[in-house]
Scaffold this motif. Structure first.
Motif, PDB file in Angstrom:
ATOM      1  N   LYS A 106       1.015  -1.071   0.146  1.00  0.00           N
ATOM      2  CA  LYS A 106       0.315  -0.345  -0.130  1.00  0.00           C
ATOM      3  C   LYS A 106       0.842   1.517  -0.281  1.00  0.00           C
ATOM      4  O   LYS A 106       1.484   1.173   0.897  1.00  0.00           O
ATOM      5  CB  LYS A 106      -0.751  -0.151   1.687  1.00  0.00           C
ATOM      6  N   PRO A 107       0.787   2.529  -0.562  1.00  0.00           N
ATOM      7  CA  PRO A 107      -0.553   2.395  -2.035  1.00  0.00           C
ATOM      8  C   PRO A 107      -0.308   1.505  -2.758  1.00  0.00           C
ATOM      9  O   PRO A 107       0.590   1.345  -3.405  1.00  0.00           O
ATOM     10  CB  PRO A 107      -0.417   3.112  -1.730  1.00  0.00           C
ATOM     11  N   ASP A 108      -1.506   0.995  -3.492  1.00  0.00           N
ATOM     12  CA  ASP A 108      -1.223  -0.032  -5.086  1.00  0.00           C
ATOM     13  C   ASP A 108      -0.617   1.058  -5.618  1.00  0.00           C
ATOM     14  O   ASP A 108      -1.420   1.797  -6.234  1.00  0.00           O
ATOM     15  CB  ASP A 108      -2.594  -0.236  -5.056  1.00  0.00           C
ATOM     16  N   PRO A 109       0.439   0.128  -6.425  1.00  0.00           N
ATOM     17  CA  PRO A 109       1.331   1.680  -7.468  1.00  0.00           C
ATOM     18  C   PRO A 109       0.211   1.386  -8.879  1.00  0.00           C
ATOM     19  O   PRO A 109       0.531   2.171  -9.818  1.00  0.00           O
ATOM     20  CB  PRO A 109       2.492   0.995  -7.735  1.00  0.00           C
ATOM     21  N   LEU A 129      -3.508   1.131  -8.732  1.00  0.00           N
ATOM     22  CA  LEU A 129      -4.420   2.594  -8.700  1.00  0.00           C
ATOM     23  C   LEU A 129      -3.663   3.489  -8.749  1.00  0.00           C
ATOM     24  O   LEU A 129      -4.187   4.384 -10.000  1.00  0.00           O
ATOM     25  CB  LEU A 129      -4.888   2.041  -7.608  1.00  0.00           C
ATOM     26  N   SER A 130      -2.104   3.874  -8.338  1.00  0.00           N
ATOM     27  CA  SER A 130      -2.433   5.538  -8.654  1.00  0.00           C
ATOM     28  C   SER A 130      -1.803   5.513  -9.677  1.00  0.00           C
ATOM     29  O   SER A 130      -1.376   6.785 -10.192  1.00  0.00           O
ATOM     30  CB  SER A 130      -1.029   5.652  -7.099  1.00  0.00           C
ATOM     31  N   GLY A 131      -0.898   4.695 -10.316  1.00  0.00           N
ATOM     32  CA  GLY A 131      -0.471   5.338 -11.566  1.00  0.00           C
ATOM     33  C   GLY A 131      -1.892   5.484 -12.730  1.00  0.00           C
ATOM     34  O   GLY A 131      -1.791   6.627 -13.311  1.00  0.00           O
ATOM     35  N   THR A 148      -4.678   7.010 -11.650  1.00  0.00           N
ATOM     36  CA  THR A 148      -5.114   7.453 -11.282  1.00  0.00           C
ATOM     37  C   THR A 148      -4.922   9.042 -12.242  1.00  0.00           C
ATOM     38  O   THR A 148      -5.080   9.812 -12.085  1.00  0.00           O
ATOM     39  CB  THR A 148      -5.580   7.556  -9.582  1.00  0.00           C
ATOM     40  N   GLU A 149      -2.560   8.919 -12.031  1.00  0.00           N
ATOM     41  CA  GLU A 149      -2.658  10.284 -12.060  1.00  0.00           C
ATOM     42  C   GLU A 149      -2.007  10.179 -13.696  1.00  0.00           C
ATOM     43  O   GLU A 149      -2.583  11.352 -14.311  1.00  0.00           O
ATOM     44  CB  GLU A 149      -0.629   9.642 -12.019  1.00  0.00           C
ATOM     45  N   VAL A 172     -11.069   3.229  -5.154  1.00  0.00           N
ATOM     46  CA  VAL A 172     -10.127   3.630  -4.437  1.00  0.00           C
ATOM     47  C   VAL A 172     -10.753   4.331  -3.295  1.00  0.00           C
ATOM     48  O   VAL A 172     -10.315   5.189  -2.755  1.00  0.00           O
ATOM     49  CB  VAL A 172      -8.928   4.126  -5.191  1.00  0.00           C
ATOM     50  N   ASN A 182      -9.015  10.130  -2.321  1.00  0.00           N
ATOM     51  CA  ASN A 182      -7.611  10.101  -2.869  1.00  0.00           C
ATOM     52  C   ASN A 182      -7.567  10.666  -4.487  1.00  0.00           C
ATOM     53  O   ASN A 182      -6.853  10.815  -4.605  1.00  0.00           O
ATOM     54  CB  ASN A 182      -7.475   8.900  -3.207  1.00  0.00           C
ATOM     55  N   ALA A 198      -5.400  14.682  -4.960  1.00  0.00           N
ATOM     56  CA  ALA A 198      -4.148  15.710  -6.067  1.00  0.00           C
ATOM     57  C   ALA A 198      -3.880  16.469  -6.795  1.00  0.00           C
ATOM     58  O   ALA A 198      -3.904  17.451  -6.593  1.00  0.00           O
ATOM     59  CB  ALA A 198      -4.292  13.875  -7.431  1.00  0.00           C
TER      60      ALA A 198
END
Length: 1950
Positions: free
Chosen positions: A433-436, A438-440, A442-443, A466, A470, A474
């Motif tokens: 965590k955080p999940d890379p 899902l983070s990628g 999102t970005e 998510v 979150n 951003a």
């Protein structure tokens, strides 16, 4: 809100055969009424509903019978009858379902016998051998298995027979399908039968599975096994048959898998079998023999893409994926399926296949989720977010999330949501965590621009996954960003859905973390506050879409937020009222309250009780200047959650107030909303009144009802009656003479709604409105007069309303009826094209009158054609229609006879198209399928067809000539006739059309019939309407002849097309019931073909196309084989003719192929929509092959035709997605055609290319060329059109390789522009992936090379096209690379084209980079410094060392971009010092400063001057900032004396230079005046104390119009306290001379812009001098007043009138409302008259500006008669009323009531010379064919007159008349009397029915009549006892005299 009426259910009764009835009678006992008696009674009933009730009773009796004894013969008989009944009923008959549900409840002891009975009946059914009856048997089998236990048991008993029947039926239907090839309708019907048979086969296995227990049935010798194998074989053949509908194939795929699964013994090996099938690696040896023999084609043949797709679907749908039942093999199969599906994405481009693929991929993701619940770790690794499978699935999502098809977009959203769930399921238990992933994700999604529609749905899914926190972490401004996007309607629904997902998720999150009073504030801050800000200040579109899409969802989520919104908005509503462009807080409040009430969150009575809103506030909103605020206020009153809510008295009063000022709305959208909302209100009144009437009826039964409650109901109903009656009165009053189109449209639409809603059945007395009681003969006459409107929609509304009022709209006066009929006949041959439309509506109205025949028969002219027996057994309408058509046709035949002699005379005197239009109109309202006089109508139809052919033969030479528009000179002198006839003889076409020498329109037998028709008619027998015209000189123009001909062709086409619809679909060779024969339809088809392929006039062939479409649609529905295949034959023939290149072909190769594209469009559009569109595919392939010729020497005519036809087909939206697979071929044809040396090919290619760009990227809705709304990512584009990737790349490579040859040879490639244009529509996306086959990267170097093109425009296009191909983070590197490639000053050979191209690329890339919102700030700073360093190294290109001024100019533009950015961003630092220093050197060393000039002949010199000037302005702007210009700073921006530099540039000899400088100075001063720039930051551009002299000198000397206009604007912005002293010093003018100079400019200049600015300058100067100067300026003031008033005239252009409105607004406090008048009364009233004139302008923008004058006037302290509208923003209608009120109040303040009343009475009476105006109007109408007279869209003379008279009547009691004015009042009265006599005389001179024959004159006289009578009425009230106004012309008597003298019963005086 409106309750829908329940549909009456129709149930067909069951009918038994005689044999079954006799059997039943033998058991029936009529005395005891046994079971058989009940059943016999049931089957003898004729009503299905009664049979249903009877069956329920019979089954109840069956249940009560003794269960211990055996069933009697009678019961067995009844059960047998039940079986016969069940199987004889249709599948959709409700009786069948009732019978099944009733028999399901039979007692156990009867069930066995019932099963036996049903099985016997079913067995008989299965013996059917008639193919036509197979569908009935199949439907019965399906019904038996659908929740019917008896049916299932029966099928179970006959399982083998059922299988056998299904196998036999499938085989026979497949064979029949092959025989029916070509008959698309029959094939489609048969395919649906096939589909049902396959579904029943599957149901058999799924629902009747008792027969599959054990293994006996699996033995090869078993009959069940053999039938199963046979069925499996049939399913395989159906799956492999590409000619079938996709639904049949996909269902066959399901069946193959289901049957295989059922028959396969080793279940663990089943996944391997399907894996091998899908991967095409089946080894027959390892597969069971029965499978190979049954599915041999699947095992051995190459499977097509569609078969693979349907097989994947079957595997996913029919196998069990849950609980890991298939083990590792199942997991492998799952992965194999997705690989196969993804490989099919690029192969299946057909729209239906694309939808299927997306749906099956979504099914796969659901199956993957099921498998992951109990899967191995390997599968989880293969399906997590970073796996190859997931990456490819995401690429599919990114490619298809903006697909044109809704279904694909929806499935794509499901796929993305499931991908996220699959990833989470695969990582369940993970501690990362955080999940890379899902983070990628999102970005990446947030980095996309908001115009990407797919972003919204994906972000919504991500929020669910998510959480919104979150996302907001951003960027907290995301809610505001999404709201900003909602100004685009195409994005608003997506944005609102995303916002809803986010705020619901956010609410849930906050509730779980905080207490309510804490979380609600944070929630409001995030979601509600941005909303309120935009509602108050946003643009109209944005606020409208937010209210429609977002606000209801927000209130639904949090109803409590409404109180917060109201509180915030109420606090600012008083101050922020809004304007014509913004709603303000008041408008936002109305929107919120309207939405809340409509959705049930608020009640109106609660609103008023709690003081949330005052009636005055609502009234203000109802007349607000902003359209939508008015609509929201009306919606607040009309829309409610309950349709029966009582309408309160306050609401009724407010509605009446609204109608007084809002009927006249110019916006169609606003009118539509007003009418819609009022209709809702009327529905509410009607429904609530019905409830009240019912309560009244019940009051006698409930004595406990209080008296007050009784009285409440009665009083409410009385209020309803009074309200509705007053509404009708207002609406009919709105139809006054001269009322605008808007008012009439609104009034008639609302009246139509009232007539529809309050229609009272015969005999009913309880109704709030009996509309018939509101209608009298005067109002009927008013509605008839609406037919004379120049707008057809008004005619339609009036006609529909009269039809709804048929009982009360009958004309009782026979004379009036005859006059109207005669008027219609006269209008039908008018030379004005719009008159025949009026004639048609008038005739259609008269046809409904019973007395029409008897009245018209009295006329000897009509008697010989109106020979219709009134006693015929037919309706009045049918007899009247027949008689009218006979009369029209008889006259038409005579006119055609005359036209055959002289077409010119016919065009000038009796154009024949009006007659046909009236015939068509009469036929359209007749129920042609329900006629009584069939013999007469058949004869009439035959005669109409023959007459149409005959007329066509007369007029077609004109429309088929080479140049129909230019045939005849536009002379009207008396000698023109001979010249016209000579030209008519010389107009034979020169483009191979030999119509004049060869073509014959009619067959010989037609000619013979024509001769019979005309033999007995002497030449002198001319129709009465044209008798007497022959002696006149034939004064004809080219326009008349052309209009006569093409409109005749148009009407013929529409008439013939409509007649074709009379052909019944069930046709036989000689149908006795049809009005039209097969032969006639075939002839009509030949006629259309001839004219579509040979007409040259667009109007003629466009309307022929409309008629031809009617014909082809009729033919496509025919059962007759020869007729149904006619369109196909015609299509083949015309394609062959196009390909043949025959020089003698009559096809028109010019005029974009004229009617040929229309002809082919109509033929293709007739193809059934649900077919496989084989004709379309064949045609497109043929045309594309013709459009892309193999060799250069081929004939270009077929190519031109093909390109033109392709363009038409691609534009036709009816073909939808079916035409998308051919887009790539079309693009290739267009680009290659553009390189042709033949102009015709290039022209057609360009048009095709333009159409394709629109088809691919959508309709362009903005002016921004760089907007990404009409663009798509390269990945998406090349995925949809993969063939274009290699084609465009190859074409670009060819061009780029030789575009800048080192040999110096210049080669031009015409296609380069098209290539760059289409590439510039693409852009990269972070989501594009890395699929190299369709990558955009290979294009970049070629685009860069194209920048070396010798063509300037191509270099510019290359620069623009490069931008979208470069990612934002790559731009700095690319820019540096391009700058490094630029030559040094020492380079020996400099290629300026290449330098220019590279600099343009740098310029566009840099601009894009600095404007982007998605770059990282730290990267930007470093990248910017690196770019500046590179630029400094090549700065010599901007200096005089570079001899090319074009490249210097572009380099300067690059510097301007950097300078502007650095100035705006405030970027400072020592590292930038060198940059500013270089710029300073460039400026000081430039020709602009030094004074060395090139000649204008030097290319690009003007561009260079503009660029260097822009750089100077940019640097001066930066230098104006104290932070930059601080001399003590080491990085200060130093510029040589800024003021002197500015003056120097202003005095430049080049207007391009000082125009830019003037614009900069003006902009800076406007910013200073509007407080946007502080005094400290004014800078050198606004130091006008030093520049005033220069500006004044320029004003005296400037010759360039645009520059002079800017100078005047700057002078207008200056402070005159400083300017006037400078004027006296510098240009030697005193203030009066300066004023005269300014006013003289207005008269001397021809420029509207200069006149407008000069007027504002002079007016500001006048105000200044009046306030600050004691000098007398009488003459100057008089001249200024005249200028202002002249600028307000209707003849002036909009800009000058806007300037006048602005002037009047600015001078209102000083001159118009000053309690101590400065000007004389006549001057003040002259300017007030200007205000009134502007308020009645046709332009909305002018009216809005004038309404601001009233707002300013009301704000003055001396306007003591304050109303609730004071200080508020009102619309023009309300402002006009207020203007008169303010003026009357001011007259009392000034003690000028006597003179004021006299002057206002002169306004009332008018100043026009009535007789002269009428003569001018008549002359104009005669000279211009299409002039429609005075068309007023808004202005209404009588509205202003009535409002003025209202205020004058209020003023008179307070008026004090001076004796000195007595004589002038007497003179005014005498003048009014004289005009009254003139009006009376002119009305007498008008012909009968002047409302139709002299509409304009009649309307003017009626308006003048009211003006005179109103004036005389007021003069009488003033007690002038002069003979003129007392006895001689009493107003009432005068009015009566005027009306009666009209000589017409149609005059209605209001």
């Amino acid at each position: 809100m409106v309750l829908k009426k329940k549909k009456e259910i129709q149930v067909d009764a069951v009918i038994l055969e005689c044999k079954d009835l006799e059997t039943l009678r033998s058991f029936a006992n009529t005395e005891e009424q046994n079971l058989a008696s009940w059943l016999l009674h049931c089957v003898q009933l004729s009503d299905g509903i009664q049979q249903i009730n009877s069956i329920k009773q019979i089954v109840t009796l069956l249940k009560k019978m003794d269960g211990n004894s055996m069933p009697s013969p009678m019961i067995k008989c009844c059960l047998d009858i039940f079986g016969v009944m069940y199987f004889s009923l249709g599948a959709k008959n409700p009786l069948k379902r009732v019978l099944a549900s009733s028999l399901n409840t039979l007692p156990e002891h009867l069930m066995t016998e019932a099963v036996h009975s049903f099985a016997c009946c079913l067995k008989e059914e299965l013996k059917t051998t008639d193919l036509c009856l197979y569908r009935k048997v199949i439907d019965n089998l399906a019904s038996c298995m659908e929740n019917f236990s008896l049916g299932k048991a029966s099928i179970n008993n006959l399982f083998r027979e059922v299988l056998q029947f299904l196998q036999k039926s499938l085989l026979e239907m497949q064979e029949e399908n092959r025989k029916l090839t070509g008959d698309s309708i029959a094939q489609t019907e048969l395919m649906h039968d096939l589909l049902m048979a396959i579904k029943v086969s599957m149901m058999l296995l799924q629902k009747v599975n008792e027969n599959f227990k054990g293994s006996l049935w699996k033995k090869p010798g078993s009959l069940v096994w053999q039938h199963m194998c046979g069925l499996l074989n049939s399913f395989t053949k159906l799956l492999m048959d590409e000619s079938l509908l996709p639904t049949v194939q996909t269902t066959a795929g399901l069946s193959v898998v289901l049957f295989t699964k059922t028959m396969f013994e080793s279940i663990e090996k089943l996944p391997c079998l399907f894996s091998d099938l899908l991967l095409r690696s089946v080894k027959c040896a390892s597969v069971p023999e029965w499978f190979v023999s049954s599915c041999r084609s699947l095992c051995t043949e190459q499977l097509s893409d569609s078969v693979l797709l349907f097989l994947c679907h079957g595997v996913l749908a029919m196998l069990e994926w849950k609980n890991g039942s298939m083990g590792q093999n199942g997991e492998k199969l799952l992965l194999d399926i997705v690989l196969v599906l993804l490989s099919l994405v690029s192969q299946l481009k057909d729209s239906s296949m694309a939808v299927s693929l997306s749906r099956i991929l979504a099914i796969w993701t659901n199956s993957a989720l099921d498998v992951l619940e109990s899967s191995s770790q390997n599968l989880k690794c293969s399906l997590n977010g970073n796996s190859n499978t997931t990456v490819k699935l995401l690429e599919y999502v990114y490619t298809h999330w903006e697909h044109p098809l809704d279904a694909v977009r929806h499935q794509t959203k499901l796929i993305f949501r499931n991908i996220l769930q699959i990833h989470q399921a695969a990582l369940k238990g993970s501690v990362v965590k955080p999940d890379p992933f899902l983070s990628g994700l999102t970005e990446s999604l947030l980095s996309l621009e908001w115009h990407v529609k797919g972003k919204y749905a994906s972000l919504g899914c991500l929020v669910e996954c998510v959480g919104v926190e979150n996302i907001l972490m951003a960027d907290r401004t995301i809610p505001a960003q999404i709201l900003d996007v909602m100004c685009d309607q195409t994005l608003a629904p997506y944005a609102s859905d995303l916002l809803e997902t986010m705020f619901i998720n956010h609410k849930c999150h906050l509730i779980s973390v905080f207490q309510k009073n804490i979380w609600i504030n944070q929630w409001h801050e995030t979601w509600v506050s941005p909303l309120l800000l935009i509602l108050c200040e946003g643009n109209p579109d944005q606020t409208t879409y937010i209210i429609d899409y977002y606000l209801p969802k927000l209130l639904k989520c949090s109803p409590d937020s409404l109180a917060y919104m109201i509180k915030i908005l109420q606090a600012s509503a008083g101050a922020n009222i809004g304007s014509c462009n913004t709603r303000g807080a008041l408008g936002a409040l109305m929107a919120c309250l309207r939405t809340a009430r409509a959705h049930g969150h608020l009640q109106f009575r609660d609103m008023m009780r709690d003081g949330l809103l005052s009636p005055g506030c609502i009234k203000q909103s109802l007349v607000h200047q902003h359209d939508q605020v008015r609509i929201d206020a009306l919606g607040l009153l009309c829309e409610t959650h309950r349709s029966t809510e009582i309408v309160s008295m306050e609401e009724m009063e407010l509605i009446q107030f609204f109608l007084a000022y809002n009927l006249n709305s110019q916006s169609p959208a606003v009118r539509q909303q007003i009418c819609s909302l009022l209709k809702k209100l009327f529905c509410r009144i009607q429904e609530s009144s019905q409830v009240l009437y019912k309560l009244e009826q019940c009051k006698t039964k409930h004595d406990i009802i209080k008296e007050s409650a009784k009285w409440d109901h009665i009083s409410t109903l009385q209020q309803y009656e009074i309200f509705m009656s007053s509404i009708c009165d207002k609406l009919f009053e709105a139809l006054f003479p001269g009322s605008s189109h808007s008012t009439r449209f609104s009034a008639l639409t609302i009246l139509g709604s009232i007539a529809e809603i309050f229609s009272v059945p015969e005999g009913q007395t309880e109704a709030v409105l009996h509309l018939g009681h509101e209608i009298d003969s005067t109002r009927v006459q008013t509605l008839i007069q609406c037919f004379a409107s120049t707008f057809e929609e008004v005619k339609v509304l009036a006609f529909d309303l009269l039809m709804k009022l048929q009982g009360v709209s009958d004309l009782q006066d026979s004379e009036n009826l005859y006059l109207l009929f005669q008027a219609a006949m006269d209008l039908s041959i008018s030379t004005k094209p719009y008159d025949c439309v009026t004639a048609s509506y008038l005739l259609n109205f008269l046809i409904h009158h019973k007395r029409l025949l008897s009245v018209c028969l009295k006329s000897q002219e009509c008697a010989h054609t109106f020979q219709i027996d009134e006693d015929m057994p037919a309706s009045t309408m049918e007899k009247n229609t027949l008689a009218v058509i006979k009369y029209l046709l008889a006259n038409l035949e005579r006119e055609i006879f005359q036209a055959e002699k002289s077409l010119l005379q016919a065009a000038a005197s009796f154009p024949m198209y009006g007659r046909i239009h009236c015939i068509t109109g009469a036929l359209q309202q007749l129920p042609l399928n329900n006629l009584t006089l069939m013999t007469e109508w058949r004869q009439m139809v035959s005669k109409l067809i023959l007459t149409s052919y005959r007329l066509s033969a007369v007029v077609s030479p004109i429309v088929q000539s080479s140049s129909p528009e230019g045939l005849i000179p536009m002379d009207t002198d008396l000698e023109s006739t001979d010249r016209l006839q000579m030209i008519l003889n010389e107009i034979q076409p020169r483009d191979t059309n030999d119509y004049f020498t060869e073509a014959k329109l009619m067959k010989e037998h037609h000619k013979i019939e024509f001769e019979k028709m005309t033999d007995d008619k002497p030449a002198e027998n001319v129709c009465p309407e044209i008798r007497g015209k022959e002696v006149q000189t034939c004064d004809v123009t080219a326009q008349m002849v052309l209009v006569c001909c093409w409109r005749s062709m148009k009407e013929i086409s529409l008439l013939l097309g409509m007649l074709c619809k009379l052909l019944p679909s069930q046709t036989v060779s000689e149908s006795s019931d049809a009005l039209i024969t097969i032969e006639q339809v075939t002839d009509i088809g030949d006629y259309f073909k001839h004219h579509l392929l040979q007409s040259r006039h667009r109007g003629a062939f466009e309307l022929a196309y409309t008629g031809f479409v009617m014909l082809t649609e009729t033919l496509s529905r025919c059962t007759n084989e020869s007729l149904r295949t006619l369109p196909q034959q015609w299509l083949y023939n015309v394609l062959e003719e196009i390909k043949s290149c025959d020089p003698s072909s009559k096809l028109c190769a010019t005029r974009r192929s004229a009617g040929i594209p229309f002809y082919i469009q109509a033929l293709l559009a007739s193809e059934p929509k649900k077919s496989k569109t084989n004709l379309l595919k064949m045609t497109m392939n043929e045309l594309i092959s013709l459009a892309v010729p193999v060799n250069e020497t081929s004939n270009i005519i077929p190519q031109v035709h093909a390109l033109n036809i392709l363009r038409a087909l691609f534009r036709d939206t009816r073909f939808g997605e079916n035409i998308m697979p051919f887009i790539a071929g079309g693009i290739q044809a267009a680009i290659l055609g553009f390189t042709s040396p033949i102009w015709a090919v290039r022209n057609s290619s360009t048009l095709l290319f333009s159409t394709l760009i629109t088809r691919i990227f959508g309709v362009k809705r903005g002016k921004d060329e760089n907007s990404k709304k009409n663009r798509m990512t390269g990945r998406t584009f090349f995925s949809r059109f993969p063939a274009l990737h290699p084609f465009l790349l190859q074409q670009l490579e060819v061009v780029a390789s030789t575009v800048d040859s080192h040999t110096g040879e210049v080669k031009l490639y015409p296609s380069l522009f098209l290539l760059l244009l289409i590439l510039s529509k693409l852009y990269p996306s972070p989501m594009d992936g890395t699929y190299s086959a369709l990558s955009m990267a290979p294009f970049v170097p070629f685009i860069m090379r194209c920048g070396h093109s010798p063509v300037y425009r191509s270099r510019e296009m290359a620069g623009r096209a490069l931008v979208p191909f470069v990612m934002i983070n790559q731009i700095p590197h690319i820019v540096q690379s391009l700058l490094a490639q630029l030559p040094d000053c020492t380079s020996p050979c400099i290629r300026q084209n290449a330098v220019h191209g590279k600099l343009l690329q740098v310029f566009y890339l840099l601009g894009s980079y600095l404007e982007s919102k998605h770059r990282i700030n730290s990267d930007l700073q470093q990248g910017l410094l690196d770019i500046i360093t590179c630029i400094k190294a090549k700065v010599w290109l901007a200096k005089r060392q570079n001899p090319c001024v074009v490249t210097r100019a572009v380099f300067l533009d690059v510097l301007v971009v950097l300078s502007d950015y650095l100035g705006k961003s405030g970027r400072k630092g020592i590292e930038l010092f060198g940059f500013w220093e270089e710029i300073n050197k460039i400026i000081t060393d430039s020709e602009l400063v030094i004074g060395i000039y090139y000649s204008f002949a030097v290319a690009g010199f003007t561009q260079y001057l503009q660029s260097i000037t822009k750089l100077v302005i940019s640097v001066l702007s930066v230098a104006s900032d104290p932070d930059f210009s601080n001399s003590s700073s080491p990085h200060a921006v130093q510029v040589m004396n800024p003021t002197s530099l500015t003056v120097h540039l202003l005095q430049s000899d080049f207007h391009e230079v000082h125009l830019l400088m003037l614009e900069a100075v003006l902009l800076r001063w406007k910013q200073v005046n509007s407080k946007q720039v502080t005094e400290e930051k004014k800078g050198p551009l606004s130091l006008l104390s030093e520049l005033e002299m220069t500006i004044l000198q320029m004003a005296m000397k400037e010759k360039h119009a645009e520059c002079f206009c800017k100078v005047l604007e700057i002078l207008h912005c200056m402070d005159f306290r400083n300017l006037l002293p400078t004027t006296a010093h510098s240009i030697k003018m005193n203030p009066k001379e300066f004023l005269n100079w300014a006013m003289n400019i207005i008269d001397a200049s021809d420029s509207i812009e200069i006149q407008s600015v000069a007027l504002k300058l002079a007016s500001k100067l006048v105000s200044h001098l009046v306030q600050n100067c004691q000098e007398v300026m009488e003459s100057e003031m008089r001249q200024w007043v005249q200028l202002v008033t002249s600028c307000c005239g209707d003849e002036q252009q909009t800009d000058i009138r806007l300037a006048a409105a602005e002037v009047l607004r600015s001078i209102t406090p000083l001159f118009l409302t000053n309690p101590k008048p400065i000007l004389g009364l006549s001057s003040i009233l002259a300017m007030w008259k200007c205000v009134v004139l502007l308020l009645q302008s046709e332009e909305l923008i002018v009216r809005d500006a004038a309404a601001d004058i009233i707002r300013v006037a009301q704000s003055q302290s001396n306007i003591c008669n304050k109303t609730e509208f004071a200080f508020h923003v009102v619309n023009a209608s309300m402002a006009l009323d207020l203007a008169f009120g303010i003026l009357c109040e001011l007259l009392q303040q000034w003690n000028q009531t006597s003179a004021g009343v006299r002057l206002l009475l002169e306004w009332l009476l008018g100043e026009d010379d009535l007789k002269k105006d009428l003569e001018t109007t008549t002359m104009m109408e005669d000279d211009h064919l299409f002039i429609k007279g005075e068309v007023n869209f808004w202005a209404e003379t009588l509205t202003g007159i009535r409002q003025l008279s209202k205020h004058l009547l209020l003023l008179i009691p307070a008026a004090c008349l001076n004796s000195s004015d007595q004589g002038e009042f007497h003179e005014l009265a005498r003048r009014a009397s004289d005009e009254a006599q003139l009006v009376t005389q002119l009305l007498k001179e008008l012909p009968p029915t002047p409302e139709f024959s002299k509409t304009v004159e009649f309307t003017r006289l009626r308006i003048q009549n009211e003006r005179i009578s109103t004036c005389l009425k007021i003069l009488t009230l003033l007690e002038f006892d002069d003979d003129v106004c007392k006895n001689k012309e009493n107003p009432e008597k005068l009015n009566t005299g005027i009306v009666s003298s009209a000589g017409c019963t149609n005059v209605h005086t209001l």
